[in-house]
Design a protein around this motif. Structure first.
Motif, PDB file in Angstrom:
ATOM      1  N   GLY A  28       1.003  -7.695   0.511  1.00 57.09           N
ATOM      2  CA  GLY A  28       3.006  -8.102   0.625  1.00 57.09           C
ATOM      3  C   GLY A  28       3.271  -7.281   1.330  1.00 57.09           C
ATOM      4  N   TYR A  29       3.067  -5.631   0.082  1.00 53.51           N
ATOM      5  CA  TYR A  29       3.477  -4.609   0.404  1.00 53.51           C
ATOM      6  C   TYR A  29       2.209  -3.403   0.860  1.00 53.51           C
ATOM      7  N   SER A  30       3.894  -2.170   1.425  1.00 54.82           N
ATOM      8  CA  SER A  30       2.543  -1.177   2.211  1.00 54.82           C
ATOM      9  C   SER A  30       2.152  -0.235   0.447  1.00 54.82           C
ATOM     10  N   GLU A  31       1.195   0.020   1.087  1.00 51.24           N
ATOM     11  CA  GLU A  31       0.097   0.814  -0.087  1.00 51.24           C
ATOM     12  C   GLU A  31       1.060   2.533  -0.927  1.00 51.24           C
ATOM     13  N   LYS A  32       1.592   2.076   0.385  1.00 47.98           N
ATOM     14  CA  LYS A  32       3.202   3.528  -0.161  1.00 47.98           C
ATOM     15  C   LYS A  32       3.607   2.526  -1.425  1.00 47.98           C
ATOM     16  N   THR A  33       4.520   2.495  -1.367  1.00 45.99           N
ATOM     17  CA  THR A  33       5.104   1.287  -1.839  1.00 45.99           C
ATOM     18  C   THR A  33       4.332   0.624  -3.177  1.00 45.99           C
ATOM     19  N   LYS A  34       3.153   0.980  -3.164  1.00 46.08           N
ATOM     20  CA  LYS A  34       2.064   0.454  -4.580  1.00 46.08           C
ATOM     21  C   LYS A  34       2.125   1.717  -4.886  1.00 46.08           C
ATOM     22  N   ARG A  35       1.497   2.424  -4.530  1.00 43.60           N
ATOM     23  CA  ARG A  35       1.802   3.707  -5.297  1.00 43.60           C
ATOM     24  C   ARG A  35       2.770   4.088  -6.326  1.00 43.60           C
ATOM     25  N   LYS A  36       4.159   3.713  -5.495  1.00 40.37           N
ATOM     26  CA  LYS A  36       5.204   4.209  -6.136  1.00 40.37           C
ATOM     27  C   LYS A  36       5.208   3.837  -7.101  1.00 40.37           C
TER      28      LYS A  36
END
Lengths: 334, 334
Positions: A28-36
């Motif tokens: 439910g979140y983007s890969e970018k958000t996850k990394r952040k």
């Protein structure tokens, strides 16, 4: 300084709900958000505090699972199913190994009580009165997996009698008349539901007018070794057997192994059918035909049932799953 | 009314030490004494209080074990070894399943810290810096099992490089020259010690002047399925292979299964050797020859080392166990 989930959310510029979803790998979140989020977590040296969570919502986000045996493939497959459900929900799983030993079981129930858990699953365990009495004191939801009980504890299991009846009938329909069975332990009714498999075997023979004789059954303890010794003993007593029904796949694997070493070709000279359909069956030589009791589904249903009970006081109903024959190469027509 | 161990001892007319030994199944008493103690325990509805024990001797009599995988036979055999030692000492074991997943591992380390444990064993786990940093904060003895680390944490493991060298040399000494290898994951160095097995394979070929070619190695993820797909891919690239060295027994079991289904006779057309010598090897058709890394001894040594650290501050030394070829029927002379 100790950071909280709010600090992580603020610094990563996302909501606390998103941080929580990332931590629990819920999507439910983007890969970018996850990394952040993961970068901020690392930067702040933040680890979610289970104790703090426990104080907030009175939960520990931890469940306990008691298992009788860790070298049984069926049990480890149950554990994987339970963990997969728990992981999605964000709960940790504590596994305790009782060896079906009464004092050890009580010790682990007490341990789980002391360590605080939200719910408990007892896998393939006969629910003795002393366990039940203690569980009542624990005041957490409990679900039995692959076992049933006359105590008021919900269970998710299969109909072992009918599954054994189906497996035996399958051999009979393939033209076999001289059929042996290798069962689990005659004395200890592990999981409370294993003698029904013997009864299912007998009933199928009876319904097809095949005379039954106690010498056609060998008893072991559900291990591969029991399949090895069981086959040798059965063949000593009844040399003209053409098929073997085994109470679980591990016994079936032992029969395949003993047959190989005795130079008895499976399925040309001997047909073998197991029960449970553990994942090893398909890798045997030959691949082992088995009666599937849908145990992956069983474990997931038990876990979902327990989390449902943790989250609400609603009544739940017991669940008995279907079975089916998984045809592979270890049985042939007679 | 709550009873104590003293009440049980008094009523059974034995010492509290005897009651404790009966509870922990440690022997040193007659069958009659055992029955008497168990009867009194049942009569008084007495359960030993771990919390009370914890208050007395500052211990929780609980250890934690982190494992990357529960469907691996090697891991469940490790767990049995650890539990057997812990049981003799009277300690409970909490098992947590990390899937080699960083956040899940941190979550479980924190959980075990919160739940209070006396010591921790990390089985087949690469000790990342974040785990090490957290473990230091936990202030409990930690032992690595089947892994080593450059951080100052004691370990009990095998020499994977040498074991792979020995396994490959064994095939060469049997006359094989066209030898393939199926390895674990090239990218993730699970247990930090798995690439050494590839190096051991290459060194043996080199020392015997057998040319090496990267196309002779296939990479998977240590599962049976990887043995199945690995064999098919290797044979597509190098059809004249006469022997396969597999990085663990589960890959070896997959090779046996694929060979059976492809109609390739083992060992007549293809020799196979595994590694670890898990208990399933002897039940395969044919029984799988394997390089034993003495993993039962390894698990027991790791557990004994951890309990030694719990009981004293003495320095302990790391332990590297021997390996040996267990000859069965899956390799023949070329």
């Amino acid at each position: 300084m100790t950071y909280t989930i709010k600090d992580v959310a603020k610094k990563a510029n996302v909501s606390t709900a998103t941080v929580s979803r990332v931590l629990n790998d819920q999507g439910g979140y983007s890969e970018k958000t996850k990394r952040k989020v993961l970068n901020v977590i690392q930067e702040l040296d933040y680890y979610p505090s289970g104790i703090a969570r426990g104080l907030t919502n009175k939960r520990t986000d931890t469940i306990g699972v008691l298992v009788p045996n860790l070298t049984s493939s069926l049990i480890t497959e149950f554990l994987n199913g339970i963990e997969s459900v728990a992981h999605k929900i964000g709960s940790s799983v504590i596994v305790c190994h009782t060896e079906s030993h009464g004092i050890k079981t009580m010790k682990y129930l007490q341990l789980l009580h002391e360590k605080r858990i939200d719910g408990l699953i007892l896998a393939s365990t006969v629910l003795k009165k002393e366990y039940y009495d203690y569980i009542v004191k624990m005041r957490v939801p409990v679900v039995l997996l692959s076992a049933y009980s006359e105590f008021p504890v919900p269970y998710v299991t299969a109909n072992d009698y009918e599954a054994a009846y189906t497996g035996t009938s399958y051999l009979i329909q393939k033209g076999h008349k001289n059929i042996g069975m290798i069962s689990g332990n005659k004395e200890e009714r592990i999981a409370g539901n294993l003698i029904p498999r013997v009864e299912g075997f007998k009933s199928a023979l009876s319904d097809y007018n095949i005379p039954f004789n106690e010498s056609y059954i060998e008893y072991g303890k559900f291990s591969i070794d029991d399949g090895v010794t069981g086959l040798k003993r059965l063949l000593n007593r009844v040399p003209d057997l053409t098929a073997i029904f085994t109470e679980n796949d591990e016994i079936g694997m032992g029969v395949l192994s003993a047959a190989y070493n005795l130079g008895i070709k499976v399925p040309e000279k001997l047909s073998v059918i197991g029960m449970d359909d553990i994942s090893l069956c398909k890798f045997m030589s030959p691949p082992l035909t088995s009666v599937s009791l849908s145990h992956n589904e069983m474990a997931e249903k038990a876990a979902n049932l327990m989390f449902k009970l943790i989250n609400s006081d609603t009544e739940v109903s017991n669940c008995i799953l279907d079975h089916q024959i998984i045809e592979r190469l270890s049985v042939r027509s007679q």
